[in-house]
Design an enzyme around this catalytic site. Structure first.
Site, PDB file in Angstrom:
ATOM      1  CG  HIS A  48     -66.720  11.087  -5.925  1.00 12.37           C
ATOM      2  ND1 HIS A  48     -65.403  11.257  -6.262  1.00 12.37           N
ATOM      3  CD2 HIS A  48     -67.281  10.331  -6.892  1.00 12.37           C
ATOM      4  CE1 HIS A  48     -65.194  10.629  -7.414  1.00 12.37           C
ATOM      5  NE2 HIS A  48     -66.312  10.046  -7.806  1.00 12.37           N
TER       6      HIS A  48
ATOM      7  CG  ASP B 194     -73.740   6.334  -9.666  1.00 15.30           C
ATOM      8  OD1 ASP B 194     -73.951   6.331 -10.885  1.00 15.30           O
ATOM      9  OD2 ASP B 194     -72.735   5.822  -9.146  1.00 15.30           O
TER      10      ASP B 194
HETATM   11  N1  CMC Z   1     -73.410   8.086   3.678  1.00 18.10           N
HETATM   12  C1  CMC Z   1     -73.004   8.258   4.954  1.00 18.10           C
HETATM   13  N2  CMC Z   1     -71.721   8.456   5.313  1.00 18.10           N
HETATM   14  C2  CMC Z   1     -70.800   8.484   4.332  1.00 18.10           C
HETATM   15  C3  CMC Z   1     -71.155   8.318   2.987  1.00 18.10           C
HETATM   16  C4  CMC Z   1     -72.505   8.117   2.659  1.00 18.10           C
HETATM   17  N3  CMC Z   1     -72.898   7.944   1.399  1.00 18.10           N
HETATM   18  N4  CMC Z   1     -70.051   8.398   2.218  1.00 18.10           N
HETATM   19  C5  CMC Z   1     -69.022   8.588   3.052  1.00 18.10           C
HETATM   20  N5  CMC Z   1     -69.482   8.659   4.340  1.00 18.10           N
HETATM   21  C6  CMC Z   1     -68.670   8.932   5.539  1.00 18.10           C
HETATM   22  C7  CMC Z   1     -67.884   7.688   5.946  1.00 18.10           C
HETATM   23  O1  CMC Z   1     -68.592   6.918   6.873  1.00 18.10           O
HETATM   24  C8  CMC Z   1     -66.636   8.304   6.517  1.00 18.10           C
HETATM   25  O2  CMC Z   1     -66.916   8.725   7.827  1.00 18.10           O
HETATM   26  P1  CMC Z   1     -65.750   8.686   8.972  1.00 18.10           P
HETATM   27  O3  CMC Z   1     -64.672   9.606   8.486  1.00 18.10           O
HETATM   28  O4  CMC Z   1     -66.432   9.170  10.200  1.00 18.10           O
HETATM   29  O5  CMC Z   1     -65.299   7.259   9.055  1.00 18.10           O
HETATM   30  C9  CMC Z   1     -66.411   9.554   5.676  1.00 18.10           C
HETATM   31  O6  CMC Z   1     -67.712   9.915   5.183  1.00 18.10           O
HETATM   32  C10 CMC Z   1     -65.475   9.345   4.496  1.00 18.10           C
HETATM   33  O7  CMC Z   1     -65.948   8.242   3.730  1.00 18.10           O
HETATM   34  P2  CMC Z   1     -65.020   7.110   3.122  1.00 18.10           P
HETATM   35  O8  CMC Z   1     -65.825   5.874   2.949  1.00 18.10           O
HETATM   36  O9  CMC Z   1     -63.762   6.998   3.910  1.00 18.10           O
HETATM   37  O10 CMC Z   1     -64.681   7.789   1.728  1.00 18.10           O
HETATM   38  P3  CMC Z   1     -64.160   7.049   0.431  1.00 18.10           P
HETATM   39  O11 CMC Z   1     -63.521   8.095  -0.367  1.00 18.10           O
HETATM   40  O12 CMC Z   1     -63.360   5.859   0.798  1.00 18.10           O
HETATM   41  O13 CMC Z   1     -65.505   6.524  -0.267  1.00 18.10           O
HETATM   42  C11 CMC Z   1     -67.499   6.472  -1.549  1.00 18.10           C
HETATM   43  C12 CMC Z   1     -66.176   7.195  -1.275  1.00 18.10           C
HETATM   44  C13 CMC Z   1     -68.115   7.007  -2.829  1.00 18.10           C
HETATM   45  C14 CMC Z   1     -67.232   4.973  -1.740  1.00 18.10           C
HETATM   46  C15 CMC Z   1     -68.460   6.696  -0.343  1.00 18.10           C
HETATM   47  O14 CMC Z   1     -68.747   8.084  -0.216  1.00 18.10           O
HETATM   48  C16 CMC Z   1     -69.755   5.908  -0.480  1.00 18.10           C
HETATM   49  O15 CMC Z   1     -69.786   4.734  -0.074  1.00 18.10           O
HETATM   50  N6  CMC Z   1     -70.839   6.516  -1.040  1.00 18.10           N
HETATM   51  C17 CMC Z   1     -72.069   5.795  -1.325  1.00 18.10           C
HETATM   52  C18 CMC Z   1     -71.920   4.959  -2.581  1.00 18.10           C
HETATM   53  C19 CMC Z   1     -71.929   5.804  -3.841  1.00 18.10           C
HETATM   54  O16 CMC Z   1     -72.758   6.688  -4.017  1.00 18.10           O
HETATM   55  N7  CMC Z   1     -71.010   5.485  -4.764  1.00 18.10           N
HETATM   56  C20 CMC Z   1     -70.922   6.152  -6.077  1.00 18.10           C
HETATM   57  C21 CMC Z   1     -69.676   6.968  -6.234  1.00 18.10           C
HETATM   58  S1  CMC Z   1     -69.718   8.050  -7.667  1.00 18.10           S
HETATM   59  C22 CMC Z   1     -69.803   7.025  -9.037  1.00 18.10           C
HETATM   60  C23 CMC Z   1     -68.734   6.032  -9.195  1.00 18.10           C
HETATM   61  O17 CMC Z   1     -67.636   6.097  -8.647  1.00 18.10           O
HETATM   62  O18 CMC Z   1     -68.946   5.124  -9.957  1.00 18.10           O
END
Ligand code: CMC
Length: 430
Positions: free
Chosen positions: A308, A365
């Site tokens: 998140h 989720d």
């Molecule tokens: N699985 C594997 N690696 C992950 C994941 C994951 N689910 N989430 C983040 N990472 C890694 C990502 O690759 C990155 O690594 P690095 O620093 O080495 O490049 C690091 O963790 C930080 O991730 P980010 O994508 O830069 O973080 P963000 O804040 O931009 O994204 C997120 C947050 C929720 C989009 C992301 O964690 C994600 O894609 N999660 C899976 C989708 C999900 O469950 N979404 C629901 C969110 S909660 C409900 C809502 O918002 O509606």
């Protein structure tokens, strides 16, 4: 930073200047950069807005490092235990918990605005039977700007109230119509004697040949999920609603824009993606393979329902939903092996160095789809359920934005890195 100002040194000119700092009641204070461009010819750069407060808000507070979520100051755990979705909707919209009479009036108003214009129902026939319900719901909600244009003067507080009650009351009816269209069943009209969630379940599952009895356990579980999904401060879809609404756009269109933003798998679309992922993993033996895929930088696969932007600790909503899963599956049946697979996946991921180091925890989720599925709601409708609940938050933020004396049209700037000025060459010189 000292006192109420923040000193900046412009590296180009070497000039130093102060920026004001505004205090938050909770959470980080903010550096006020409103005059940075007009007075100092500088922009700030923050792709994804990780460090940007886009507005002042009094609605919801999150402390991501401690796993805290509060609506109007009330911890979500207390609301989940003691309140109802309709009461939470009132709280988010009007800022305070209602008195008994206020709650009765609000509840009555929502129950008596559930019908949709009959012509709107015909819109569904324009969609193919396998259209994704989110596409249908976004389209039909957008069409409300055409149906209810007589009462959408955004500067009239009464019109804003009518809009709020209408959209909250009608979203379940529109969602149920989308569902019925996909399964080829006749539409079920709303019933005003039922509560918000009972009515929704009845519209989804009642069919003409036999009476349908709403299961109170199902209605209660849905109500709880809706409380947990009702608001989450300036997330992607809420910011979209604020941005679209900031131009003075019709509020129904702004909500339709929010629905479109919510659909993405990084946001509300994750609940559907989690269930697909769990089905794909299939058994506990396959978990290590999928955890390895999630860690592989060359593989686009991510553990859906994990991570998140704000929570760097357990998402408090996931804690409550996980507990609820136990209760719902025990009482209603449902896919126990899938839940056990999810529990095992969480356990393995939370012990893995990659997830520990990046502070990736289950989010709201991760478990919600398991409950929706136990209630008989198909995967493609999961994000629609999220949209119904979040509509309350979107409307609360839209109202706050419209009445904010400091509000302006949302219009970010950019760091331009394209070509410098150049002259148009004739075709034979390219
Ligand atoms: N699985 C594997 N690696 C992950 C994941 C994951 N689910 N989430 C983040 N990472 C890694 C990502 O690759 C990155 O690594 P690095 O620093 O080495 O490049 C690091 O963790 C930080 O991730 P980010 O994508 O830069 O973080 P963000 O804040 O931009 O994204 C997120 C947050 C929720 C989009 C992301 O964690 C994600 O894609 N999660 C899976 C989708 C999900 O469950 N979404 C629901 C969110 S909660 C409900 C809502 O918002 O509606």
């Amino acid at each position: 930073m000292s006192g109420n100002s923040f000193t900046v040194r412009d590296p180009k000119s070497g000039r130093e200047f102060d920026l004001g700092v505004r205090s938050a009641v909770l959470g980080p204070d903010v550096i006020d950069i409103r005059n940075l461009f007009s007075q100092h010819d500088l922009f700030t750069y923050d792709p994804g807005y990780g460090s940007t407060a886009s507005c002042e808000s009094k609605i919801t507070y999150i402390d991501g490092s401690k796993g805290v979520l509060m609506y109007r100051g009330y911890p979500v755990e207390q609301l989940a235990e003691k309140s109802t979705f309709i009461e939470v909707a009132y709280l988010l919209l009007y800022g305070e918990l209602p008195s008994g009479d206020q709650l009765k009036d609000f509840d009555r108003s929502i129950r008596t605005h559930t019908m949709i214009n009959e012509t709107m129902l015909r819109l569904f026939n324009g969609f193919h039977y396998d259209a994704h319900p989110m596409a249908m719901v976004a389209g039909v909600v957008g069409s409300m700007s055409a149906f209810y244009h007589d009462t959408t003067d955004i500067h009239d507080p009464r019109h804003r109230d009518i809009f709020a009650h209408r959209i909250i009351a009608k979203l379940p009816t529109i969602a149920a119509a989308a569902y019925k269209h996909t399964v080829g069943q006749p539409f079920t009209y709303p019933r005003n004697e039922l509560t918000y969630c009972e009515n929704l379940l009845n519209m989804f599952f009642a069919v003409p040949p036999e009476p349908y009895q709403v299961d109170p356990v199902a209605a209660q579980a849905l109500d709880l999920l809706f409380i947990l999904h009702a608001d989450h401060e300036q997330n992607c879809s809420t910011s979209t609603v604020r941005m679209a609404g900031s131009s003075g756009a019709n509020p129904y269109s702004a909500i339709a824009a929010g629905i479109a933003a919510l659909w993405g798998p990084a946001h509300g679309g994750a609940n559907e993606a989690v269930l697909r992922m769990l089905e794909q993993i299939g058994s506990v033996d396959n978990i290590p393979k999928y955890v390895a895929k999630a860690k592989d930088k060359d593989d686009p696969f991510r553990l859906m329902g994990f991570g998140h932007r704000v929570y760097k600790n357990y998402d408090p909503r996931a804690t409550i939903i996980r507990e609820t899963c136990h209760r719902v599956l025990e009482r209603m049946g449902g896919n126990q092996p899938l839940f056990e697979l999810a529990l095992r996946l969480e356990e393995i991921a939370l012990k893995d160095e990659y997830f520990v180091e990046k502070k990736l925890y289950p989010n709201v989720d991760f478990y919600s789809g398991i409950i929706y599925r136990a209630l008989g709601i198909p995967k493609s409708m999961f994000t629609v359920m999220f949209a119904i609940a979040r509509t309350v938050g979107w409307v609360a933020h839209w109202r706050e934005m419209i009445t904010d004396p400091e509000g302006r049209i949302g219009r970010p700037r950019q760091l331009y890195t394209g070509p410098d000025r150049r002259d148009y060459p004739p075709l034979d010189k390219r």
